[in-house]
Write an enzyme that holds these catalytic residues in place. Sequence first.
Site, short mmCIF file in Angstrom:
data_model
loop_
_atom_site.label_atom_id
_atom_site.label_comp_id
_atom_site.label_asym_id
_atom_site.label_seq_id
_atom_site.Cartn_x
_atom_site.Cartn_y
_atom_site.Cartn_z
N LYS A 55 -50.80 53.86 -9.21
CA LYS A 55 -51.82 52.96 -9.28
C LYS A 55 -53.41 53.82 -9.00
CE LYS A 55 -51.81 48.92 -8.78
NZ LYS A 55 -51.70 47.94 -9.78
N LYS A 93 -51.69 52.63 -1.33
CA LYS A 93 -50.82 53.44 -1.28
C LYS A 93 -51.81 54.53 -2.06
CE LYS A 93 -46.48 50.98 -0.41
NZ LYS A 93 -47.62 49.47 0.87
#
Length: 610
Positions: free
Chosen positions: A417, A405
């Site tokens: 992230k 993702k």
Amino acid sequence: MTYRQRLSLFIILDSCIVLTAIFISGFLVNASIHILTLPIIVSSIAILFSHHFFSVKLKLYKKAWEYASVGELLIIFKVVSYSIISAMIIQQILVQETYLRLLAVTWTLHMLLIGGSRFVWRLYRDSIINKTNEKNRTLIIGAGSAGTMVARQLLKDNDSHLVPVAFIDDNVRKHHLDILGIPVVGGVDRIANAVTDHDIENIIISIPSLSKKELNTIFLECAKTKAKTKILPLLEDLVTGKISVNQFRDVQVEDLLGRDPVDMDIESISEDITGNVVLVTGAGGSIGSEVSRQISLFRPRQLILLGHGENSIYSIEMELKETYKESEIEFITEIADVQDAEKMMAIMRAHQPDVVYHAAAHKHVPLMERNPEEAVKNNLIGTLNVAKAADWNNVTTFVMVSTDKAVNPTSVMGASKKLAEMIVQGMDQTSDTKFVAVRFGNVLGSRGSVIPLFKKQIEKGGPITVTHPDMVRYFMTIPEASRLVIQAGALAQGGEVFVLDMGDPVKIVDLAKNLIKLSGNAIDEIGIEFTGMRPGEKLFEELLKDDEVHDQQVYPKIYVGKTAELYLAEIDEILLIYSNLDRNALREKLVGLANQTITTNQKSVMSVSM
């Protein structure tokens, strides 16, 4: 019946058979011969004693005749033949003549009567007892050694509720043949027809060498029928004796969607872990706990289990201590929050780890959309705190767990992230510690993943909720994801983003259908409801953007990405002002920064030499 009683019964029975065979032979050879002539008496005594001697010697009396097969028939042949040869020698010694015709007829009758008496019980068991028991008609997929072993076990197991009636095998040379009296009715494309033609209630997949893709193909054919589908136990469980061949298990979604596993480079991993100190953050989570299990196999000197939730840390600590109670591994628990920079520094200073696996993170996409400030705290600040503590305390290797993702992120979670990857790569440029990230897709069965949700919905009778009919995702099993994390640490030279070749993506709606079928329900009974895409979701995930990919694998099925421009100053700015921004503004800033176009300073990470 005791063994002594059984032995006495066989001796009496065989004595009657031997005497009957010799006297009938004497009559058939020459009806005028008196039954008490010397040749008859000598032959009777010789064959009788020889038969009992060789029966004991060749363990004929110890055979379980309800399971009789070709091996037992061969032993009968040897006993009878040796008995006749012995009688022939004794005749020559005592009466100086050998009655070959008499002995030949005796051998034939002896074989028929002894063999018949033994096999009659198996015939009785197969034709009478098995028919009186209510057994489920079973189709065995795979007529090789494993399938034959399964069929033999089911045929001889009186307590089993399954009886094999047909084989399926793609080897055309076996088609129309009978194996153990069971017909091979065709290939995989004949499964549905075989179920209908033979009134099949159960299907057993018994091909240990199947790849995940081949198993999926077979299961989809089985799913077209109403028969219950099971699979042979794992080969290592059979070899180690954990379970027997007739303890079949249900087909799991991991069997269908998990990829063929990547083998680890044991030697290089052992160099990094064995005898060293290893710290795992988020050790109570799905990935962190499995990473801890896999690390323990390599016998580190100390394993520090760090996590925020005391219950989950306690559980993994107790599990590992029980599993490795005979080893010298010291398991140490630390209840701490990665957002606490001072605590991270103190823990690193106290334990001086050689390797750090950073698995602590918020990962739930919709929750982070509603709480972007928590994604900043845990995924960005938390990563920065652990990375700085690792650098300050001279950790050799730091491995961060990332996600697919992070590629072209549309969600707060994915953006956080991606920025965390930049923090780790930035740390690598200024530190002696080797900092790397590992990026992979969805993990089967992890907490918060779609599979546990679907299972709960099926248990409640449905419907299963899917956001969009065209949504696809990459999947891997928890053990495989954890092995990748550990392997990345062994491959690390510094600054890499490691990516696993995830194979083909899976449509979520197909996953839902498979889970319904695996549960023994019909799709129409449970139902599938489309609810619409949630904020931050994408129809498909990517593991690397086109400009990030190195074509060459650095390890089987493992790629390394290219280091893009690192927006470290912009990340620092977000960390300074995030608490002053409203959620919408923070969300836009995170996703916007993570998706900035790369224009300059793009450098290629050195490939790892294998």
